[in-house]
Design a protein around this motif. Sequence first.
Motif, PDB file in Angstrom:
ATOM      1  N   ASP A 253      48.882  40.718  29.894  1.00  0.00           N
ATOM      2  CA  ASP A 253      47.829  39.941  29.355  1.00  0.00           C
ATOM      3  C   ASP A 253      47.269  40.945  28.465  1.00  0.00           C
ATOM      4  O   ASP A 253      47.313  42.070  28.695  1.00  0.00           O
ATOM      5  CB  ASP A 253      46.696  39.512  30.182  1.00  0.00           C
ATOM      6  N   SER A 375      41.686  43.280  32.850  1.00  0.00           N
ATOM      7  CA  SER A 375      42.864  42.425  32.594  1.00  0.00           C
ATOM      8  C   SER A 375      44.071  42.527  33.695  1.00  0.00           C
ATOM      9  O   SER A 375      44.924  41.471  33.752  1.00  0.00           O
ATOM     10  CB  SER A 375      43.422  42.476  31.124  1.00  0.00           C
ATOM     11  N   HIS A 392      45.557  39.636  37.937  1.00  0.00           N
ATOM     12  CA  HIS A 392      46.910  39.463  37.804  1.00  0.00           C
ATOM     13  C   HIS A 392      47.367  39.984  36.463  1.00  0.00           C
ATOM     14  O   HIS A 392      46.617  39.969  35.503  1.00  0.00           O
ATOM     15  CB  HIS A 392      47.382  38.012  38.016  1.00  0.00           C
ATOM     16  N   LEU A 393      48.625  40.432  36.228  1.00  0.00           N
ATOM     17  CA  LEU A 393      49.117  40.979  35.256  1.00  0.00           C
ATOM     18  C   LEU A 393      49.525  40.208  34.061  1.00  0.00           C
ATOM     19  O   LEU A 393      49.316  40.624  32.972  1.00  0.00           O
ATOM     20  CB  LEU A 393      50.386  41.846  35.492  1.00  0.00           C
ATOM     21  N   ASP A 395      48.430  36.534  33.669  1.00  0.00           N
ATOM     22  CA  ASP A 395      48.014  35.119  33.874  1.00  0.00           C
ATOM     23  C   ASP A 395      47.007  34.441  32.959  1.00  0.00           C
ATOM     24  O   ASP A 395      46.450  33.480  33.027  1.00  0.00           O
ATOM     25  CB  ASP A 395      47.344  34.971  35.217  1.00  0.00           C
ATOM     26  N   THR A 397      44.033  35.659  32.102  1.00  0.00           N
ATOM     27  CA  THR A 397      42.724  35.634  32.192  1.00  0.00           C
ATOM     28  C   THR A 397      42.338  37.452  32.415  1.00  0.00           C
ATOM     29  O   THR A 397      43.090  37.876  32.488  1.00  0.00           O
ATOM     30  CB  THR A 397      42.260  35.076  33.510  1.00  0.00           C
TER      31      THR A 397
END
Length: 526
Positions: A253, A375, A392-393, A395, A397
């Motif tokens: 992200d 992130s 999460h890597l 996602d 968000t």
Amino acid sequence: MHHPFKVGFCFPKFLRRDKGESGTSHGVSVSEILAVRELDVDSGTKDDGRWQKMPQKSTEAYPYAFTVSYVERAWQHRWRCSDVTFHCLEGALCQQWVQTIREQLTALTSRPKHLLVYINPYGGKQQGERIYEQKVAPLFTLASISTHVIVTEHANHARDHLRTEAELKKYDGVVCVGGDGMFSEMVHGLVSRTQRDNGVDQNSPEEKLVPCTLRIGIIPAGSTDCICYATVGINDPVTSALHIIVGDAQAMDVCSVHHNNTFLRYSVSLLGYGFYGDVLADSERKRWMGPARYDFSGFKTFLTHHYYEGTVSFLPATDILGTPRDKTRCRAGCFICQHNGQLYSEDHQPLFLLPEYKGGWRVIRGKFLAINAASMSCACPRSPKGLSPAAHLADGTTDLILVRKCSRFNFLRHLLRHTSKYDQFDMTFVEVHRVRRFRFTPRYCQSDSELDLRENGKKLFSQICRDHPACSCSPAYSSWNCDGEILPHAAIEVGLVRIEGKILDENLLQSAQTGVKVHLPFGQRP
Ligand SMILES: CCCCCCCCCCCCC/C=C/[C@@H](O)[C@H](COP(=O)(O)O)NC(C)=O
Ligand SMILES: Nc1ncnc2c1ncn2[C@@H]1O[C@H](COP(=O)(O)OP(=O)(O)O)[C@@H](O)[C@H]1O
Ligand SMILES: [Ca+2]
């Protein structure tokens, strides 16, 4: 020869290994073979001397040999390069093996052949060049990867070179040797270049960005190296080099940070205001201390115990299943893991495309010791589970962590929980939200002249803060720590960068919902 080449080689009994018992078979997956080379048995070895010569008796019986270098998984996510040498009776057979393995390796299209490498000689313990020359370059040579190496001469050298000069068509990827700041330079150089080439205006927070095609690899040689640690699981130059060689990829992200519709920066790990902003601002002046500067400035900032007033508005991510309080600790391929392996919701809507903005914005006013947006987990050796362990890597968000004003004792308890198994969010003055976007506005307006002074004349900064009406003991503004770089603006708008183009394709790891296609040529493999 029979044909199990697609999945791996299981070396048969008519070849004899020089390690272990004679006649045993040895399985190596093609995707983990780094190189193969033929050996001249009579004269010992043709190249680097790593091959151990067979005892005389056996070499007479097996006069031909080749060595396969492959990835061996060692302890705690560490990878090492191992060699195994096979001996056989016929020269033609030996050559056939070598040639077939080479053909199989050439067919692996995800592996880089030409890399552009930037070394920051100034980051971390100033060992970037040594680490690259001693630990990484020999592996790239072994894997027949050609490199063009640039040792940077000043900050933003790599970013500007990537943005304007580098002949990117010649390369399959770029590699940075340094810390999070160096990785950030790569992201900025590549993303800006791609947008400029495609006529996309980065200043518009709503603009969809065009994904970059080149992947970025990191060889950790910085101070925190949290981007490397959180994606690979360890800060180890050899492990990272091997991930790069085998062509591993991990989407991530990317947050875009704007101020009054002007683009400021991208962030991939931590955006921190208050505590982490102050630690960074103080530690930059103590670079001579090396990585220990963060401990010193961390302690000092902890003692000053400044809080900052302002308003945080955020758009919760309502269309996802996970929360920041999950017990999951996944570090790769997160989009899938977040949906328990499902790609479609119960009504068969692709989960990628569910409407984002169900809940609307939420607004929280208060006095904050820290505002952190993670992130990714931001795991690093200082905090192996990270600022937001379940982040999460890729996602789309970021986990927004708000630490309200509390006693020093409580803040210390919160900080220490980053280093233990206890939940750092389970405290009355801490809240965490998984968000798509957020905004921060300090209580007092920061004028342009103040911003100019903070950007250009750092010495005046402390004076201004002291004079500010907010409070006699706490300055009105902190600055943002954006992946280890200081952003002097207090008021910012942050959104996850959206990518243009097809979202669902076969290769999910490389196409998260909103992550720019910045691929790391590594990531934990299943
Ligand atoms: C009093 C005990 C305190 C223990 C607190 C442990 C919490 C540690 C959490 C660290 C999270 C760091 C996030 C990473 C930020 C990096 O981008 C940045 C820059 O890293 P770099 O120097 O470029 O490798 N490093 C810092 C410390 O701001
Ligand atoms: N040759 C150089 N001289 C001075 N600064 C540099 C050079 N190359 C890169 N930088 C800058 O050094 C800073 C720190 O780099 P980084 O690799 O993140 O190390 P660290 O983890 O120690 O902070 C970054 O802001 C980067 O832009
Ligand atoms: Ca994320």
